[in-house]
Motif scaffolding. Sequence first.
Motif, mmCIF file in Angstrom:
data_model
loop_
_atom_site.group_PDB
_atom_site.id
_atom_site.type_symbol
_atom_site.label_atom_id
_atom_site.label_comp_id
_atom_site.label_asym_id
_atom_site.label_seq_id
_atom_site.Cartn_x
_atom_site.Cartn_y
_atom_site.Cartn_z
ATOM 1 N N TRP A 146 -0.206 11.860 -2.507
ATOM 2 C CA TRP A 146 -1.290 11.553 -1.921
ATOM 3 C C TRP A 146 -2.139 10.565 -2.765
ATOM 4 N N ASP A 147 -2.652 9.856 -2.118
ATOM 5 C CA ASP A 147 -3.849 8.809 -2.473
ATOM 6 C C ASP A 147 -5.010 9.775 -2.534
ATOM 7 N N VAL A 148 -6.163 9.557 -3.229
ATOM 8 C CA VAL A 148 -7.412 10.210 -3.397
ATOM 9 C C VAL A 148 -8.478 9.542 -2.792
ATOM 10 N N ASP A 149 -8.802 8.453 -3.126
ATOM 11 C CA ASP A 149 -10.210 7.762 -2.612
ATOM 12 C C ASP A 149 -9.804 7.039 -1.371
ATOM 13 N N ASP A 150 -10.811 7.482 -0.301
ATOM 14 C CA ASP A 150 -10.982 7.250 0.909
ATOM 15 C C ASP A 150 -9.593 7.879 1.955
ATOM 16 N N THR A 151 -8.883 8.706 1.256
ATOM 17 C CA THR A 151 -7.739 9.426 1.784
ATOM 18 C C THR A 151 -8.299 10.913 2.018
ATOM 19 N N LEU A 152 -8.562 11.696 0.822
ATOM 20 C CA LEU A 152 -8.909 12.872 0.877
ATOM 21 C C LEU A 152 -10.258 12.796 0.360
ATOM 22 N N GLY A 198 -1.662 7.486 2.412
ATOM 23 C CA GLY A 198 -2.982 6.713 1.732
ATOM 24 C C GLY A 198 -3.635 5.910 2.742
ATOM 25 N N ASP A 199 -4.927 5.364 2.618
ATOM 26 C CA ASP A 199 -5.631 4.851 3.683
ATOM 27 C C ASP A 199 -5.400 3.159 3.509
ATOM 28 N N ARG A 200 -4.740 2.730 2.433
ATOM 29 C CA ARG A 200 -4.471 1.328 2.466
ATOM 30 C C ARG A 200 -2.882 1.017 2.929
ATOM 31 N N LEU A 240 -1.449 -1.373 -0.332
ATOM 32 C CA LEU A 240 -1.105 -0.521 -1.484
ATOM 33 C C LEU A 240 -0.357 0.441 -1.315
ATOM 34 N N ASP A 241 -0.629 1.168 -0.292
ATOM 35 C CA ASP A 241 -0.099 2.868 0.038
ATOM 36 C C ASP A 241 1.051 2.743 0.806
ATOM 37 N N ALA A 242 0.914 2.441 1.940
ATOM 38 C CA ALA A 242 2.046 2.852 2.790
ATOM 39 C C ALA A 242 3.139 1.712 2.649
HETATM 40 MG MG MG Z 1 -7.529 4.959 -1.191
#
Ligand code: MG
Length: 226
Positions: free
Chosen positions: A7-13, A178-180, A183-185
């Motif tokens: 998991w990503d944290v910021d703007d995800t959880l 993640g929300d990005r 960077l994430d997906a």
């Molecule tokens: Mg994030």
Amino acid sequence: MIEAVLWDVDDTLFDHSGAERIAALRYFAAQGLDTDETALRRWREITDEEYTRFTAGELTFAGQRRERVRRLLERELSDAEADAWFGRYLEVFEASWSAFPDVDGVFEVLAAPPYRHGILSNSTTAVQERKLTMLGLRHRFEFVVCSDDLGCSKPDPRAFLQACSALGLPPEHVAYVGDRLDLDALGAQAAGLTGIWLDRTGAGASVPEGIHRITGLAQLPGVLRG
Ligand SMILES: [Mg+2]
């Protein structure tokens, strides 16, 4: 089969943008600074730019905070002055912290085997450990790994692969949420994980081949089950 979720944290959880907006409104007003949309947008842009310099290794974590203050106030400040200003901002910011309302529900479903959970964040371990603890979420995760410990940041494939090593699983058995998109997906996908883009705004940009797009965490269990 997916056996673990990173998991990503910021703007995800954690509703980082919401907390930042509330904190900026309160703190800027108390400091006699502008609190209109232009001022808030400028703070976000300064934050994004300086944080990107931190993740690129150009600034320390403390350094990006100091540069954000100097640019916002448009004046020279000693490190101690910038630290003091940011410290007071942080108090207001932390008082505004909350998890997204769909977080508890998804862990009710995904807490049971076969799913295991870990955190992979571009922030620092100390910051994210403290944040997850304060939000009452830390017990959901086996570990928290961040770019300061890894020596690399998302979307570098090495960051994802090191987190998979911490799970003891090959990347094809791991999903990243993640929300990005970039960077994430897409980063996760490039490292061989299943990339899940949490698009909370529902902006609906075109979704690249192989990326799963969800607009809320309630959709996650269905995606993991395939
Ligand atoms: Mg994030």
